[in-house]
Design a protein around this motif. Structure first.
Motif, PDB file in Angstrom:
ATOM      1  N   LEU A   1       0.820  -1.214   0.000  1.00  0.00           N
ATOM      2  CA  LEU A   1       0.000   0.000   0.000  1.00  0.00           C
ATOM      3  C   LEU A   1       0.849   1.257   0.000  1.00  0.00           C
ATOM      4  O   LEU A   1       0.485   2.270  -0.615  1.00  0.00           O
ATOM      5  CB  LEU A   1      -0.938  -0.015   1.209  1.00  0.00           C
ATOM      6  N   GLU A   2       1.985   1.216   0.679  1.00  0.00           N
ATOM      7  CA  GLU A   2       2.847   2.402   0.712  1.00  0.00           C
ATOM      8  C   GLU A   2       3.370   2.723  -0.680  1.00  0.00           C
ATOM      9  O   GLU A   2       3.449   3.897  -1.069  1.00  0.00           O
ATOM     10  CB  GLU A   2       4.006   2.165   1.678  1.00  0.00           C
TER      11      GLU A   2
ATOM     12  N   LEU B   1      -1.071   4.687  -0.796  1.00  0.00           N
ATOM     13  CA  LEU B   1      -2.322   4.545  -0.060  1.00  0.00           C
ATOM     14  C   LEU B   1      -2.013   4.288   1.404  1.00  0.00           C
ATOM     15  O   LEU B   1      -1.003   3.662   1.741  1.00  0.00           O
ATOM     16  CB  LEU B   1      -3.163   3.393  -0.625  1.00  0.00           C
ATOM     17  N   THR B   2      -2.903   4.764   2.269  1.00  0.00           N
ATOM     18  CA  THR B   2      -2.759   4.556   3.706  1.00  0.00           C
ATOM     19  C   THR B   2      -3.943   3.748   4.210  1.00  0.00           C
ATOM     20  O   THR B   2      -5.099   4.097   3.948  1.00  0.00           O
ATOM     21  CB  THR B   2      -2.702   5.901   4.454  1.00  0.00           C
ATOM     22  N   LEU B   3      -3.638   2.659   4.919  1.00  0.00           N
ATOM     23  CA  LEU B   3      -4.695   1.829   5.483  1.00  0.00           C
ATOM     24  C   LEU B   3      -5.029   2.322   6.882  1.00  0.00           C
ATOM     25  O   LEU B   3      -4.218   2.220   7.801  1.00  0.00           O
ATOM     26  CB  LEU B   3      -4.253   0.366   5.535  1.00  0.00           C
TER      27      LEU B   3
ATOM     28  N   LEU C   1      -9.397   2.785   3.324  1.00  0.00           N
ATOM     29  CA  LEU C   1      -8.185   3.350   2.737  1.00  0.00           C
ATOM     30  C   LEU C   1      -8.280   4.863   2.640  1.00  0.00           C
ATOM     31  O   LEU C   1      -9.352   5.421   2.405  1.00  0.00           O
ATOM     32  CB  LEU C   1      -7.953   2.762   1.345  1.00  0.00           C
ATOM     33  N   LEU C   2      -7.127   5.492   2.786  1.00  0.00           N
ATOM     34  CA  LEU C   2      -7.006   6.942   2.632  1.00  0.00           C
ATOM     35  C   LEU C   2      -5.965   7.212   1.559  1.00  0.00           C
ATOM     36  O   LEU C   2      -4.846   6.667   1.611  1.00  0.00           O
ATOM     37  CB  LEU C   2      -6.580   7.592   3.944  1.00  0.00           C
ATOM     38  N   GLY C   3      -6.327   8.011   0.551  1.00  0.00           N
ATOM     39  CA  GLY C   3      -5.393   8.308  -0.525  1.00  0.00           C
ATOM     40  C   GLY C   3      -6.067   9.092  -1.624  1.00  0.00           C
ATOM     41  O   GLY C   3      -7.217   9.519  -1.490  1.00  0.00           O
ATOM     42  N   ARG C   4      -5.360   9.267  -2.715  1.00  0.00           N
ATOM     43  CA  ARG C   4      -5.948   9.964  -3.847  1.00  0.00           C
ATOM     44  C   ARG C   4      -7.005   9.073  -4.499  1.00  0.00           C
ATOM     45  O   ARG C   4      -6.839   7.854  -4.569  1.00  0.00           O
ATOM     46  CB  ARG C   4      -4.877  10.343  -4.869  1.00  0.00           C
ATOM     47  N   LYS C   5      -8.053   9.708  -4.981  1.00  0.00           N
ATOM     48  CA  LYS C   5      -9.163   8.937  -5.544  1.00  0.00           C
ATOM     49  C   LYS C   5      -8.696   8.072  -6.702  1.00  0.00           C
ATOM     50  O   LYS C   5      -9.123   6.916  -6.841  1.00  0.00           O
ATOM     51  CB  LYS C   5     -10.290   9.880  -5.986  1.00  0.00           C
TER      52      LYS C   5
ATOM     53  N   ARG D   1      -8.259  -9.025 -10.865  1.00  0.00           N
ATOM     54  CA  ARG D   1      -7.324 -10.039 -10.380  1.00  0.00           C
ATOM     55  C   ARG D   1      -5.909  -9.817 -10.915  1.00  0.00           C
ATOM     56  O   ARG D   1      -5.204 -10.758 -11.287  1.00  0.00           O
ATOM     57  CB  ARG D   1      -7.814 -11.448 -10.752  1.00  0.00           C
ATOM     58  N   ARG D   2      -5.505  -8.571 -10.961  1.00  0.00           N
ATOM     59  CA  ARG D   2      -4.172  -8.222 -11.436  1.00  0.00           C
ATOM     60  C   ARG D   2      -3.310  -7.633 -10.329  1.00  0.00           C
ATOM     61  O   ARG D   2      -2.225  -7.105 -10.596  1.00  0.00           O
ATOM     62  CB  ARG D   2      -4.263  -7.217 -12.588  1.00  0.00           C
ATOM     63  N   LEU D   3      -3.806  -7.730  -9.101  1.00  0.00           N
ATOM     64  CA  LEU D   3      -3.118  -7.058  -8.005  1.00  0.00           C
ATOM     65  C   LEU D   3      -1.722  -7.631  -7.782  1.00  0.00           C
ATOM     66  O   LEU D   3      -0.773  -6.896  -7.532  1.00  0.00           O
ATOM     67  CB  LEU D   3      -3.941  -7.183  -6.722  1.00  0.00           C
ATOM     68  N   PHE D   4      -1.584  -8.944  -7.883  1.00  0.00           N
ATOM     69  CA  PHE D   4      -0.312  -9.594  -7.611  1.00  0.00           C
ATOM     70  C   PHE D   4       0.326 -10.148  -8.888  1.00  0.00           C
ATOM     71  O   PHE D   4       1.157 -11.048  -8.824  1.00  0.00           O
ATOM     72  CB  PHE D   4      -0.503 -10.740  -6.598  1.00  0.00           C
ATOM     73  N   ALA D   5      -0.101  -9.594 -10.035  1.00  0.00           N
ATOM     74  CA  ALA D   5       0.499 -10.027 -11.299  1.00  0.00           C
ATOM     75  C   ALA D   5       1.944  -9.579 -11.365  1.00  0.00           C
ATOM     76  O   ALA D   5       2.308  -8.470 -10.932  1.00  0.00           O
ATOM     77  CB  ALA D   5      -0.283  -9.465 -12.480  1.00  0.00           C
ATOM     78  N   ARG D   6       2.797 -10.418 -11.904  1.00  0.00           N
ATOM     79  CA  ARG D   6       4.220 -10.094 -11.992  1.00  0.00           C
ATOM     80  C   ARG D   6       4.457  -9.013 -13.049  1.00  0.00           C
ATOM     81  O   ARG D   6       3.891  -9.028 -14.129  1.00  0.00           O
ATOM     82  CB  ARG D   6       5.013 -11.342 -12.371  1.00  0.00           C
ATOM     83  N   LYS D   7       5.287  -8.063 -12.668  1.00  0.00           N
ATOM     84  CA  LYS D   7       5.610  -6.990 -13.616  1.00  0.00           C
ATOM     85  C   LYS D   7       6.695  -7.497 -14.567  1.00  0.00           C
ATOM     86  O   LYS D   7       7.603  -8.210 -14.175  1.00  0.00           O
ATOM     87  CB  LYS D   7       6.119  -5.748 -12.863  1.00  0.00           C
TER      88      LYS D   7
END
Length: 359
Positions: free
Chosen positions: A285-286, A290-292, A334-338, A351-357
């Motif tokens: 998140l950092e 984004l801030t949790l 979460l707190l952050g930019r929209k 389902r792309r959150l943990f996709a390898r770059k």
């Protein structure tokens, strides 16, 4: 329309009685003194002509008694016609209202996941304004013609009716496309009744109710509300915080009122979501700016963690550790930019959150 039928029936009975009395009276006064009144039918004909304000003039009363009957009948006929006209106008207005409501119901049939707002007072108007700015679909239900007219003036869908009526809520789509209902009238008794009715009609509906008195909070929960808001207590709490911490209060207030692109939103860990069974540290998140703030959960497996307090039937875990493992049904605050939060939510849904770059 049932009341209008009763009024028309009453008017008809009164008119028949008036015609009978006037016909008999004019016959008794004019029979031997007026060549135009020879039979009871002549008296009946004169009564109808006078009552209808036609006044052909072929029969005119010749006696003082006949003239008094004429004066009385003319005044009575004006009252009868005025009353009849008012009934027609009222019936026409009700029909037009029914047509407008039918158009609103027809528009709601094409909506999915919309919100029902019961009550358009100061709280309801503020909620509707925010929902309209966020382009959420909603409909307002209120018994007051003035408030419904105000809602329509602002471009909202509105229904002038009693929200505690089963038929009204069913026509509004409480079992069809509504996802949330807000019971926010100024009367706690009405809010409890609407909450009971809504929960009876739709077991899975999310119900948010307003409590003006603290004593009624538990009653609203027992009636089936998922959340209860207490506007007066919230206003007092915010005022106290503003007095004690004005700078911090203004900063948080600015975020809540969307005065900047910094927002506070929630992300649900749905079933088979890529977030499920992942710990907080794996979310990066950092790196995503984004801030949790915390996690809202009803899962008893989290009770071992510290920094928690109860929120209705759930717990809010403030600033959870990186080892906190997310479960199905948890909600991330979460707190952050929209843009950043929307991008994070989109990656979760795709389902792309943990996709390898790529290297």
């Amino acid at each position: 329309m049932a009341s209008k039928r009763f009024e028309l029936t009453t008017l008809l009975i009164f008119t028949c009685f008036l015609v009978f009395i006037a016909s008999v009276s004019i016959y008794m006064f004019e029979y031997r003194n007026n060549a135009g009144v020879n039979t009871l039918f002549d008296a009946f004909y004169w009564t109808i002509v006078t009552l209808a304000t036609v006044g052909f003039g072929d029969i005119t009363p010749q006696t003082a008694g006949g003239r008094w009957v004429t004066i009385f009948l003319i005044l009575a006929s004006l009252g009868v016609l005025s009353f009849f006209t008012s009934i027609l106008i009222a019936a026409f207005s009700e029909k037009m209202l029914s047509v407008r409501e039918s158009r609103t119901y027809a528009a709601l049939e094409h909506f999915d996941n919309f919100i029902i707002i019961c009550g358009f007072g100061r709280v309801g108007q503020e909620i509707a304004r925010h929902l309209h700015e966020e382009q959420n679909r909603f409909v307002v239900i209120d018994k007051s013609p003035e408030k419904v007219a105000l809602a329509k003036l602002r471009g909202y869908l509105a229904i002038e009716n009693d929200a505690s009526n089963n038929a009204v809520l069913l026509n509004a789509g409480i079992c069809r496309g509504a996802s949330v209902i807000l019971c926010i009238t100024g009367d706690d008794v009405v809010n409890v009744y609407i909450t009971l009715t809504s929960r009876h009609l739709n077991k899975g509906l999310r119900i948010i109710s307003r409590a003006n008195r603290h004593d009624n909070v538990n009653k609203l929960y027992q009636a089936g509300a998922n959340q209860v808001i207490r506007p007066f207590e919230i206003a007092g709490m915010l005022a106290a915080e503003f007095v004690g911490q004005p700078v911090a209060f203004e900063a948080i207030s600015g975020i809540l009122q969307s005065q900047s692109d910094i927002v506070m939103e929630s992300v649900l860990v749905s079933e088979k979501s890529p977030l499920e069974d992942q710990n907080i540290g794996q979310l990066d998140l950092e790196q995503r700016k984004l801030t949790l703030l915390g996690v809202i959960s009803a899962n008893p497996i989290h009770l071992k963690h510290k920094n928690k307090y109860q929120v209705n039937q759930q717990h809010f875990y403030f600033n959870p550790a990186e080892q906190f493992i997310l479960r199905h049904g948890d909600i991330l605050v979460l707190l952050g930019r929209k843009f950043g939060i929307d991008h994070f939510r989109d990656q979760v849904e795709r389902r792309r959150l943990f996709a390898r770059k790529p290297a």
